[in-house]
Design an enzyme around this catalytic site. Sequence first.
Site, PDB file in Angstrom:
ATOM      1  N   LYS A  28       0.822  -1.216   0.000  1.00 21.53           N
ATOM      2  CA  LYS A  28       0.000   0.000   0.000  1.00 21.53           C
ATOM      3  C   LYS A  28       0.861   1.274   0.000  1.00 21.53           C
ATOM      4  O   LYS A  28       0.543   2.251   0.682  1.00 21.53           O
ATOM      5  CB  LYS A  28      -0.974   0.008   1.186  1.00 21.53           C
ATOM      6  N   LYS A 309     -13.906   3.112  -5.988  1.00 18.69           N
ATOM      7  CA  LYS A 309     -13.442   4.195  -5.120  1.00 18.69           C
ATOM      8  C   LYS A 309     -11.938   4.064  -4.917  1.00 18.69           C
ATOM      9  O   LYS A 309     -11.386   2.961  -4.975  1.00 18.69           O
ATOM     10  CB  LYS A 309     -14.176   4.192  -3.775  1.00 18.69           C
ATOM     11  N   LYS A 338     -14.808  -2.832   2.114  1.00 11.75           N
ATOM     12  CA  LYS A 338     -13.572  -2.839   1.343  1.00 11.75           C
ATOM     13  C   LYS A 338     -12.542  -1.902   1.979  1.00 11.75           C
ATOM     14  O   LYS A 338     -12.887  -0.990   2.725  1.00 11.75           O
ATOM     15  CB  LYS A 338     -13.851  -2.396  -0.103  1.00 11.75           C
ATOM     16  N   ASP A 339     -11.252  -2.145   1.652  1.00  9.44           N
ATOM     17  CA  ASP A 339     -10.149  -1.366   2.201  1.00  9.44           C
ATOM     18  C   ASP A 339     -10.269   0.110   1.842  1.00  9.44           C
ATOM     19  O   ASP A 339     -10.854   0.472   0.822  1.00  9.44           O
ATOM     20  CB  ASP A 339      -8.814  -1.890   1.671  1.00  9.44           C
ATOM     21  N   LYS A 340      -9.658   0.952   2.681  1.00 13.64           N
ATOM     22  CA  LYS A 340      -9.614   2.381   2.381  1.00 13.64           C
ATOM     23  C   LYS A 340      -8.462   2.700   1.439  1.00 13.64           C
ATOM     24  O   LYS A 340      -8.676   3.201   0.333  1.00 13.64           O
ATOM     25  CB  LYS A 340      -9.472   3.211   3.661  1.00 13.64           C
TER      26      LYS A 340
END
Length: 700
Positions: A28, A309, A338-340
């Site tokens: 990330k 997103k 879902k992940d940010k």
Amino acid sequence: MEEDTGYRIQFSSLCFINEHVGFQGTIKSSPSDFIVIEINEQGQLVNKTINEPVLVSKMLPELNNFAKKPKLDLQNLSFDNRSNQEVNTLAVCSNSDQNHQSDSEKKDTIDDRTSKHEEEKADVVSSFLDEKTNESLNQFACDIKEKWNSKTESILPFPEFSLGRIRDKNQRASLHSAIRQKFPFLITVGKNSEIVVKPNLEYKELCHLVSEEEALDFFKYLDAKKENSKFTFKPDINKDHRKAVHHFLNKKFGSLVETKSFPEQNYNASNPNTVITVRFRGKKHKRGKRSLVECQEGRITHTAFTLRKENLEMFEAVGFLAIKLGVIPSDFSYAGLKDKKAITYQAMVVRKVTPERLKNTEKEIEKKRMNVFNIRSVSDSLRLGQLKGNHFDIVIRNLKNKVNDSANLRERIWEAIENVKTKGFVNYYGPQRFGKGRKVHTDQIGLALLKSEMVKAVKLFLTPEDLEDPVNRAKKFFLQTEDAKGTLSLMPEFKVRERALLEALHRFGLTEEGCIQAWFSFPHSMRIFYIHAYSSKIWNEAVSYRLETYGSEVVEGDLICLDEDIDEYFPNSKVHLVTKEEEAASTYAIHQVVLPVLGYNIQYPKNKVGQWYREILSRDGLQTCRFKVPALKLNVPGCYRQILKHPHNLSYQLMGNLDTDGRMQGFHIDEATVSLLISFDLDASCYATVCLREIMKHDI
């Protein structure tokens, strides 16, 4: 409040199932390094374009297309509830002109603005009443208005007016509604077969808060009971006044309608007006036969779409979409969170919004790093868990050996990935489920809610981190002052959840009851998320204890599921308790072992792990907990979760290393850091970060 760094330390201490050395790296580094694509129940990636245009013909047919009974059905007359329209009322009595009119003038005078439907409603009254009774009703209505408009209003009780007995049940129902539509300032009461007309004191009380025009429109809207409709009051800049209107509507009609404040459609800094929107609460349909009209009209519009997103928390995305579409967050449904810090694709469904209307917001929401596509009409909402899994494309950068490990890095990576492909990984809930805060985690809020400590839960939610940014400054101000109104002025607009909670606290106060109301500003899925976070933390600790205690052997008292293809939600009847004989015969394998996720409808293992559960619940003060929070309408039945999982369709590629000619593969020459591109699919409710943790033997 004492800083709590505990859970990150605890997560680091959770055990592994594989014995390889692993390696180090960074995930990330940017959202594009972590791509998540939902896999629907049909096994399709939701980012693939569906060749299905948005068709108006897919929308619900108009009621006029269906055969109707000859009699006028007041409930199905069209009714436009927008508050910016002129009021269309029968001008029996003028509010500004105190001069008396003759009875015939009063009966025949119709406002020029009256619509055709309003005239039909007015005609219903006279069609059921004889001329004398009709004239007396009009006179009674005028007398009531004159008393209210008079500065010397009598302190005596207002009179009642009887329309007499009307034997036909359908006629009575039509007349009740027709009178309320014609005279919103009156109410009708049934006494056996008699209809009695009285002044509507709630209408009068509302007129002290809003204009008479708005009050008339509101009560006409209320009586029409048109499902899937909403009513909007005029823009109001005064927060205290809006609070009073909210309080009145919730007190008088809270079981029937719900109210929300939204920025006006043309909202900007120079025009900060806010409007109060009212809509009917959703009905819980009872099982049984329904008429054709009910089946068609009662069906709510559902629009499905794929949401893309980037670097955006899902609840924040839903809150933004809700404001733009004029609905509330609970109107959105989805299969999973879902992940940010990622680029994510997921299926969603929004109620009460047409495909055309959603499509019209595309350009606006692009500014928020979101896109919507595959927009189409569907018949129902999504539910949590309604997916097959997720596909991941992940770049791990800055690869290197672990400290004091001199082995070939490529071989270390190959060994780690092949081990996890073969043996799987421990199916922990990922650390993102517990929040990234150092002081407070979501599981702590969930524990407070389970213990019905509502004020504590609110304060935990609004506890700041040791950072100097607008959000944390606002939270710090709240804990120091408990001033919800002042905190609202400091809290950034994009913090939808925090602002919703603060608005409710400003309205209801920082009491136990006030905090209960504040939690109801969150949709059910968000309220129960915190309790699930606590249950998830306990499950993680339980499975780590189980593996440390018994290893990969299946032992007496373990719980196993006999079905090969299972999800988390299967009944107790499918859970089997391993016997001593089955342990000796090695009847079952470790991948069949499940552990309970806390709830009121689960059983515990009958070995040391079961005793561990009981000790933990006692430690946290939940030894008598029934896992129900009636005040927040939360019931947690619990479920079972497999302790091991395997990635599917796993592939990987090293990028950035020098080839035999000294050239870079996949990167420019100045980006010489070796990276790993890894792709795989995981079943629903599995975490890519947990799978990577097992591969790398390194906390993510």
